[in-house]
Design an enzyme around this catalytic site. Structure first.
Site, PDB file in Angstrom:
ATOM      1  CG  HIS A  63      -2.618  -5.083  -2.327  1.00 35.44           C
ATOM      2  ND1 HIS A  63      -1.781  -5.947  -2.973  1.00 35.44           N
ATOM      3  CD2 HIS A  63      -2.664  -3.970  -3.098  1.00 35.44           C
ATOM      4  CE1 HIS A  63      -1.317  -5.378  -4.080  1.00 35.44           C
ATOM      5  NE2 HIS A  63      -1.837  -4.173  -4.167  1.00 35.44           N
TER       6      HIS A  63
ATOM      7  CG  ASP B  73     -24.788   6.708   5.949  1.00 33.74           C
ATOM      8  OD1 ASP B  73     -25.822   7.325   5.611  1.00 33.74           O
ATOM      9  OD2 ASP B  73     -24.699   6.038   7.001  1.00 33.74           O
TER      10      ASP B  73
ATOM     11  CG  ASP C 191       1.451   1.025  -6.788  1.00 35.64           C
ATOM     12  OD1 ASP C 191       1.534   0.391  -7.857  1.00 35.64           O
ATOM     13  OD2 ASP C 191       1.265   0.480  -5.683  1.00 35.64           O
TER      14      ASP C 191
ATOM     15  CG  HIS D 273      -2.821   0.842  -4.235  1.00 31.83           C
ATOM     16  ND1 HIS D 273      -3.935   0.086  -4.539  1.00 31.83           N
ATOM     17  CD2 HIS D 273      -1.754   0.055  -4.526  1.00 31.83           C
ATOM     18  CE1 HIS D 273      -3.551  -1.092  -5.000  1.00 31.83           C
ATOM     19  NE2 HIS D 273      -2.228  -1.149  -4.995  1.00 31.83           N
TER      20      HIS D 273
ATOM     21  CE1 TYR E  82     -24.663  10.825  10.642  1.00 29.80           C
ATOM     22  CE2 TYR E  82     -22.615  11.909  10.026  1.00 29.80           C
ATOM     23  CZ  TYR E  82     -23.276  10.918  10.711  1.00 29.80           C
ATOM     24  OH  TYR E  82     -22.579  10.027  11.460  1.00 29.80           O
TER      25      TYR E  82
ATOM     26  N   GLY F 142       9.110   0.461  -0.798  1.00 26.33           N
ATOM     27  CA  GLY F 142       9.671  -0.631   0.006  1.00 26.33           C
ATOM     28  C   GLY F 142      10.122  -0.279   1.410  1.00 26.33           C
TER      29      GLY F 142
ATOM     30  N   GLY G 133       0.799  -1.220   0.000  1.00 28.68           N
ATOM     31  CA  GLY G 133       0.000   0.000   0.000  1.00 28.68           C
ATOM     32  C   GLY G 133       0.830   1.268   0.000  1.00 28.68           C
TER      33      GLY G 133
ATOM     34  CG  HIS H  16      -3.874  -4.225  -8.461  1.00 30.01           C
ATOM     35  ND1 HIS H  16      -3.168  -3.291  -9.186  1.00 30.01           N
ATOM     36  CD2 HIS H  16      -3.298  -4.253  -7.239  1.00 30.01           C
ATOM     37  CE1 HIS H  16      -2.203  -2.794  -8.434  1.00 30.01           C
ATOM     38  NE2 HIS H  16      -2.269  -3.353  -7.247  1.00 30.01           N
TER      39      HIS H  16
END
Ligand SMILES: [Zn+2]
Length: 235
Positions: free
Chosen positions: A99, A122, A78, A97, A229, A48, A30, A171
């Site tokens: 997973h 919502d 990414d 992003h 709300y 990494g 991510g 993905h």
């Protein structure tokens, strides 16, 4: 000299830290970025590096062409996907992003997440969309940029600010928002909607979607022009 991008890096760091905190990723899975539209630059997680080791100064600052402006580390692999989204969708201040398990499960099944209930309504007034599967030719081109293109294609007839999340077929999920904090909030909401929808479909495979009048009511009371709300923002 202090960096002019200190705040932007801090916002990116905070959004990235929120990813494992919300149980949305293990190890280095991510990434999150924060975007400063006025300056046309974003700060993104380095490639990494584990979340608990991340520091604000590790965030990589780039322009929308992908040129590194500040930072010693390599940006997330990414990054080209994030760049495509910031260029295509106006009003974005952050992209995330992950997973995360349930959202990735629906993405791997190549299924949109059905709008089964009011928790979903919502946040968005339609199913969470799922892109088309990427072709072999697109993968051969620039894979990560093509992932962004798949998402943009999927949003041709959609408003990305009303539907701030998507599944990339085979993905996993991408989410965005007006700020990086909002983007990671949407990523967490998406995972919860994916989990609830999975339970619903497991209990009742033929379950109906929420009726349109309830969708409208729930979506509009939070996001419509007459939204009531929560607490009104003080001017
Ligand atoms: Zn991924």
């Amino acid at each position: 000299m202090p960096s002019p991008y200190r705040d932007l890096r801090e916002r990116a760091l905070e959004a990235n830290r929120e990813i494992p905190r919300r149980g949305l990723a293990i190890y280095t899975f991510g990434n999150a970025s924060a975007f400063d539209r006025a300056r046309g630059v974003l700060a993104i997680k380095p490639s990494g590096v584990a979340y608990d080791a991340l520091r604000a100064e590790d965030m990589v600052v780039l322009d929308l062409e992908g040129k590194v402006i500040e930072g010693d580390l390599r940006p997330s692999s990414d990054t080209p996907t994030h760049l495509v989204l910031y260029r295509a969708f106006r009003g974005l201040g952050g992209v995330v992003h992950t997973h995360s398990t349930y959202a990735t499960g629906w993405a791997q099944a190549c299924l949109p997440i059905p709008l089964y209930g009011t928790t979903h309504a919502d946040h968005l007034a339609e199913d969470v969309p799922c892109t088309a599967m990427m072709s072999a030719e697109a993968v051969e081109r620039e894979y990560e940029a093509e992932t962004g293109t798949q998402i943009v294609e999927c949003f041709r007839a959609r408003d990305p600010l009303r539907t701030p999340m998507v599944l990339v077929a085979g993905h996993g999920p991408f989410a965005w928002g007006a700020t990086a904090a909002e983007a990671v909030y949407h990523a967490a909401v998406l995972e919860e909607l994916a989990r609830m929808a999975f339970v619903t479909r497991t209990l009742a495979p033929g379950a109906d979607r929420l009726p349109a009048h309830l969708v409208r009511k729930h979506f509009e009371r939070k996001h419509g022009r007459e939204a009531y709300y929560g607490q009104a923002r003080r001017k």
